[in-house]
Design an enzyme around this catalytic site. Structure first.
Site, short mmCIF file in Angstrom:
data_model
loop_
_atom_site.label_atom_id
_atom_site.label_comp_id
_atom_site.label_asym_id
_atom_site.label_seq_id
_atom_site.Cartn_x
_atom_site.Cartn_y
_atom_site.Cartn_z
N ASN A 486 1.01 -1.23 -0.23
CA ASN A 486 0.19 -0.12 0.12
C ASN A 486 0.80 1.20 0.03
O ASN A 486 1.23 1.78 1.01
CB ASN A 486 -0.79 0.07 1.24
CG ASN A 486 -1.95 1.00 1.30
OD1 ASN A 486 -1.68 2.02 0.47
ND2 ASN A 486 -3.11 0.89 1.76
N ASP A 487 1.21 1.92 -1.24
CA ASP A 487 2.11 3.07 -1.42
C ASP A 487 1.45 3.97 -0.35
O ASP A 487 2.40 4.98 -0.40
CB ASP A 487 1.94 3.47 -2.93
CG ASP A 487 2.59 2.43 -4.07
OD1 ASP A 487 3.78 2.14 -3.58
OD2 ASP A 487 1.97 2.49 -4.79
N CYS A 488 0.46 4.16 0.14
CA CYS A 488 -0.19 5.21 0.64
C CYS A 488 -0.26 5.18 2.15
O CYS A 488 -0.66 6.00 2.98
CB CYS A 488 -1.57 5.40 0.21
SG CYS A 488 -1.41 5.91 -1.66
#
Ligand code: BGC
Ligand code: NOJ
Length: 814
Positions: A486-488
């Protein structure tokens, strides 16, 4: 509501009106020359790299959305009426508009006032060019005097520069026109050895290469002055915006049909043979001309198209299934596999939602994409793995992305995503299971593309594995770094500066924030690496990997289980993320899916409990949301995830990429009904009837569907380039239908809905065709196998020892 229909026999999606909610697109090309094409002929082309070798210009984020394309204008020379058979850019009223998106081609056309015109666009195999095969028929009772104009706009190669430093571009554009062929040779005078060309098979009435002359200085593509006038100006571009436009005049008798070929190509010359004569500045066209000539002959073009069809039929033929569910068949047999090839080619770089400028090929993304395409193009998967591994850093870490043209890691995009290295293990394992090509492990591969740093690929995997062991946090879980899958989820970012990129800004050197997700991924990687070691002469190392995996599994159980589900992470303060103790973001999808995929909790009920929680808290009719409750405000210590309004993207959107993890988990726990139910909720074909809600193409997956907290719940976004493609393909084929490559053979272990009486499949695997029949005799998923009529123990079909090319497998479920 629908905007078209599936033509399953021809493997096409037929769009019957031009005003789709968003551009519904297709990809042209599958090797080095690529194009994106919308249902109204919008889009652009490039050679290998959407940023560094852009050929035609596209205006992103425009009004209307989709502008810049492969345009053709037809003009009735008696009345002066003109239109585009692809609707854009003139947007005239059309009769019988259709766009057929097929495997590597699109056919777009329409009728207007008795003139039927349509164009088949495709990129032939093994060539760096695209063909527009334009056909026009006169269905009137009287002769029709027509003009046909082609139009493309050259982008001056570097798409980033084209968008930011165009003051230079306004002075450097150069073309040559010879025998009706337009050569775009911007920067050829200096360091470029490549040029583009645009040719036409018909005799020309004229041409234009200067945009402002063709359009008129105050007009747009919808009303070009040359088309309105019915006459080209034979303009030669010097600077400004070079275009390519041919003008052909014809008179069609009633019932007559004519074909014109327009061909756009890219060509490279040897450095020392750029000019002809050598001391001139004129492009040497000697090696380009035979190619141009070849593709201006209709028979050659038809043959090239047939070859393309055969190619795709061959690729798709490697795995075909016949199940009781049309949506399953359609996606597996055609569209999902096709999308997997698009993600292989593009990773996340060039779509209608990604400009192709900011992103190259993702390390994590491309490794995961392997799961969906390795069976179709194993040799190219091999090359991709070696390219990816060559960008790995000596630490075992990875550049997050690399540029396809240079194959070098892209420093601008950030790094330290601590999940990245493990995807290499996952990807290599998938490759080995499919091919049995163990030699890849001995390939010498550089680190960070540094000559002299070569080590066998196997060592790269070891470094990937160690990377995590050297980066454990206070609970013994993996440190998250910049983010994990999850890049975020940016637990070390603490960004309070407007506009700052969460993905690239300097992070805290975090020693506290840990990821349970990477814990699960590590457990899976440990098992995969042990399997690889056992089969490749490193058997003595396998127990070590397994022991590390078991230790991590223990840690996940101890510190990563929240009572009813797996925890998501610990933040920089050591507080839980994704726990019942949290006010928002109590439960996340990723660790539920991935920990179970790694086998955690399958024996002791934890897996089922986690899945029940998913069903209770995260599942919606449109798919499974990423977390709940959505973050209602921005949290400095959580980062980009909380920057999105509730229900969108990583903040509780339905992130289709990780729905298949839960689907697989359901299948693993024997719940075929649950698995297929979740599969169907996001299956684009199954959503076709709600295209007005879904809005994206019904033939490919989108990255995201708005979650239940969003006002537009059910609306899809960012179609095509998403890990969703590979993971869904993998989930349905390998886990629900259960046709699973294993090191020793082809495993048949379905977990299908109870109401299914069975299904059939044909799978080519390591040179053998397996004709598989699955028959249900009882409600469960236990398998009794017979191979060519002989009962065999277990669920793995080993390749026939006697070299038979075909095998009949019957699997009875009881
Ligand atoms: C998106 C992510 C993406 C990231 C990296 C974010 O804005 O929401 O899906 O992975 O950017 O580019
Ligand atoms: C899109 C990225 O390409 C992918 O790598 C990432 O895992 C997902 N977004 C989730 O953030």
């Amino acid at each position: 509501m629908q905007y078209g229909y599936f033509d399953d026999k021809n493997r096409e999606y037929v769009i019957t009106r031009p005003d789709t909610p968003l551009p519904w697109i297709n990809y042209l090309g599958c090797q080095a020359y690529f194009g994106i094409i919308s249902n109204t002929a919008g889009g652009y082309s490039f050679y290998r790299d959407a940023r560094l070798r852009r050929i035609t210009r596209y205006r992103y984020n425009n009004v209307p959305f989709d502008l810049g394309g492969r345009y053709i204008y037809v003009r009735d020379n008696e009345t002066g009426d003109y239109w585009s058979p692809s609707w854009q850019p003139t947007r005239s009223d059309l009769e019988q508009y259709t766009c057929r998106h097929g495997m590597g081609y699109s056919i777009i056309g329409a009728k207007r006032r008795g003139i039927l015109a349509s164009t088949r666009y495709f990129v032939p195999l093994d060539e760096n060019l695209e063909i527009w095969q334009f056909t026009v028929s006169n269905e009137r009772q009287t002769p029709a005097a027509l003009s046909v104009f082609s139009a493309i706009e050259f982008c001056l190669w570097d798409a980033q520069d084209d968008a930011t430093n165009f003051q230079r571009n306004f002075s450097i554009g150069e073309v040559e026109i010879e025998d009706g062929v337009i050569y775009h040779k911007t920067e050829y005078r200096e360091r470029r050895d490549h040029f583009a060309w645009f040719a036409c098979s018909a005799e020309l009435a004229g041409f234009d290469t200067q945009r402002d002359v063709f359009l008129g200085s105050t007009r747009g593509w919808d009303r070009p002055a040359a088309v309105e006038r019915g006459e080209s100006a034979n303009s030669v571009a010097h600077g400004w915006a070079p275009i390519g436009s041919h003008h052909v005049r014809m008179v069609l008798q009633p019932g007559e049909t004519r074909q014109i070929l327009f061909v756009l190509g890219y060509h490279e010359n040897p450095k020392d043979a750029k000019f002809d004569p050598p001391d001139s500045q004129i492009v040497n066209k000697k090696t380009a001309k035979p190619v141009i000539t070849r593709y201006l002959i209709p028979a050659n073009v038809d043959a090239a198209f047939q070859k393309l069809r055969t190619y795709w039929n061959g690729l798709l033929g490697i795995c075909q299934v016949m199940t009781p569910d049309i949506h399953t068949d359609r996606m597996v047999n055609v569209w999902n596999a096709y999308q997997c090839m698009a993600t292989f080619n593009m990773s996340r770089s060039a779509s209608f939602y990604e400009s192709g400028i900011g992103r190259g090929l993702g390390f994590r993304d491309s490794n995961q994409d392997l799961l969906g395409f390795v069976h179709m193009v194993p040799e190219r998967a091999r090359e991709r793995i070696l390219d990816l591994a060559a960008t790995q850093l000596p630490s075992g870490g990875a550049y997050h992305q690399y540029q396809p043209l240079t194959k070098k890691g892209n420093n601008d995009v950030g790094g330290n995503f601590n999940d990245d290295p493990h995807w290499l293990i996952v990807g290599v394992a998938a490759y080995l299971k499919e091919t049995g090509d163990w030699s890849i492990l001995d390939e010498p591969v550089q680190y960070d593309n540094q000559p002299g740093s070569e080590q066998p690929l196997y060592e790269h995997l070891q470094r990937s594995f160690r990377y995590t062991l050297e980066r454990l946090g206070p609970h013994g879980l993996p440190l998250i770094g910049r983010a994990d899958w999850n890049d975020c989820l940016n637990l070390n970012c603490f960004s309070d500066t407007p506009g700052q990129s969460f993905q690239t800004t300097t992070n805290k050197e975090g020693k506290v924030a840990e990821s349970v997700f990477i814990g699960g991924l590590f457990v899976l990687a440990a098992k995969e690496l042990a399997g690889i070691a056992r089969h490749s002469g490193h058997a003595d190392e396998a127990p070590g990997y397994l022991a590390e995996g078991a230790r991590m599994e223990e840690t996940v159980r101890r510190h990563g289980w929240d009572g009813e589900w797996f925890l998501r992470a610990y933040d920089d303060f050591g507080n839980k993320v994704g726990s019942k103790e949290c006010a928002e973001g109590k439960i996340f999808i990723e660790p539920q899916g991935f920990c179970i995929l790694a086998g955690i909790g399958l024996d002791d009920g934890l897996a089922r409990r986690a899945l029940e929680s998913v069903r209770k808290y995260l599942a919606t009719p449109h798919g499974i949301v990423l977390q709940q409750p959505a973050y209602s405000r921005y949290y400095l210590h959580l980062g980009e995830i909380s920057s999105y309004p509730p229900g969108y993207k990583e903040n509780a959107g339905i992130f289709c990429h990780n729905n298949p993890w839960v689907i697989i988990a359901e299948a693993m726990t024997g719940n075929g009904d649950g698995a297929h139910d979740y599969y169907s909720r996001i299956n684009p074909s199954a959503r076709e009837g709600i295209s007005d809600v879904h809005r994206c193409e019904p033939y490919v997956y989108a990255q995201m569907i708005a979650g239940r907290d969003a006002p537009t719940h059910g609306e899809a976004k960012n179609s095509w380039l998403t890990g969703t493609a590979a993971w869904n393909y993998y989930a349905i084929v390998q886990w629900i239908l259960g046709i699973r490559p294993a090191y020793d053979g082809l495993q048949i272990a379905p977990s299908i809905p109870e109401r299914w009486a069975g299904f059939r499949a044909v799978r080519r695997f390591r040179g053998v065709t397996y004709n598989i029949t699955v028959r249900r005799e009882g409600p469960g998923n236990g398998v009794k196998l017979t191979v060519d009529g002989q009962p065999v123990a277990g669920d793995v079909v080993v390749p026939p020892a006697d070299g038979r090319g075909e095998v009949a497998v019957e699997a009875v479920l009881h």
